[in-house]
Design a protein around this motif. Structure first.
Motif, PDB file in Angstrom:
ATOM      1  N   ASN A  38       0.845  -1.200   0.000  1.00 26.55           N
ATOM      2  CA  ASN A  38       0.000   0.000   0.000  1.00 26.55           C
ATOM      3  C   ASN A  38       0.878   1.246   0.000  1.00 26.55           C
ATOM      4  N   GLY A  39       0.530   2.192  -0.843  1.00 30.40           N
ATOM      5  CA  GLY A  39       1.267   3.442  -0.878  1.00 30.40           C
ATOM      6  C   GLY A  39       2.436   3.464  -1.848  1.00 30.40           C
ATOM      7  N   PHE A  40       2.722   2.335  -2.482  1.00 31.25           N
ATOM      8  CA  PHE A  40       3.809   2.290  -3.455  1.00 31.25           C
ATOM      9  C   PHE A  40       3.232   2.238  -4.856  1.00 31.25           C
ATOM     10  N   ASP A  41       3.706   3.099  -5.721  1.00 32.33           N
ATOM     11  CA  ASP A  41       3.201   3.170  -7.088  1.00 32.33           C
ATOM     12  C   ASP A  41       3.425   1.887  -7.872  1.00 32.33           C
ATOM     13  N   ASP A  42       4.483   1.151  -7.521  1.00 32.50           N
ATOM     14  CA  ASP A  42       4.778  -0.064  -8.280  1.00 32.50           C
ATOM     15  C   ASP A  42       3.936  -1.261  -7.841  1.00 32.50           C
ATOM     16  N   GLY A  43       3.159  -1.117  -6.761  1.00 31.29           N
ATOM     17  CA  GLY A  43       2.289  -2.190  -6.302  1.00 31.29           C
ATOM     18  C   GLY A  43       3.019  -3.419  -5.813  1.00 31.29           C
ATOM     19  N   ARG A  44       4.259  -3.239  -5.379  1.00 29.04           N
ATOM     20  CA  ARG A  44       5.083  -4.365  -4.934  1.00 29.04           C
ATOM     21  C   ARG A  44       5.419  -4.235  -3.454  1.00 29.04           C
ATOM     22  N   HIS A  45       5.757  -5.363  -2.848  1.00 33.91           N
ATOM     23  CA  HIS A  45       6.282  -5.362  -1.492  1.00 33.91           C
ATOM     24  C   HIS A  45       7.761  -4.984  -1.562  1.00 33.91           C
ATOM     25  N   SER A  74      14.952  -4.310  -1.457  1.00 29.49           N
ATOM     26  CA  SER A  74      14.599  -5.333  -2.439  1.00 29.49           C
ATOM     27  C   SER A  74      13.105  -5.233  -2.711  1.00 29.49           C
ATOM     28  N   SER A  75      12.689  -5.585  -3.909  1.00 29.08           N
ATOM     29  CA  SER A  75      11.271  -5.566  -4.271  1.00 29.08           C
ATOM     30  C   SER A  75      10.832  -6.945  -4.711  1.00 29.08           C
ATOM     31  N   ILE A  76       9.614  -7.317  -4.284  1.00 27.10           N
ATOM     32  CA  ILE A  76       9.004  -8.587  -4.714  1.00 27.10           C
ATOM     33  C   ILE A  76       7.529  -8.347  -4.991  1.00 27.10           C
ATOM     34  N   ASN A  77       6.895  -9.255  -5.698  1.00 21.86           N
ATOM     35  CA  ASN A  77       5.454  -9.116  -6.014  1.00 21.86           C
ATOM     36  C   ASN A  77       4.604  -9.346  -4.809  1.00 21.86           C
TER      37      ASN A  77
END
Length: 77
Positions: A38-45, A74-77
């Motif tokens: 929530n709150g991230f434009d990329d919709g990722r964790h 790091s980013s993940i789906n």
């Protein structure tokens, strides 16, 4: 090092420069904090290492500034 059991879901994560960088979703093992998407434009964790935590009170306070956190997490789906 901060104990992972002090970090709880929905805690606000604040960078060293006082800027909100996310909200805790849950601990990912003992060494990483998984932030809600929530709150991230990329919709990722996003994941940050527990080593970046300075202290925990009502919030999780980091030793790194917000620009560093955003460039190194790091980013993940």
């Amino acid at each position: 090092m901060i104990s992972a059991d002090k970090i709880a879901e929905h805690m606000e994560v604040i960078a060293a420069d006082g800027i909100h960088v996310g909200t805790v979703d849950h601990m990912d093992g003992e060494s990483r904090i998984k932030l809600t998407k929530n709150g991230f434009d990329d919709g990722r964790h996003h994941l940050i290492p527990i080593d970046w935590v300075d202290h925990v009170d009502a919030h999780v306070h980091l030793t790194k500034n917000s620009d560093y956190v955003r460039s190194q997490w790091s980013s993940i789906n």
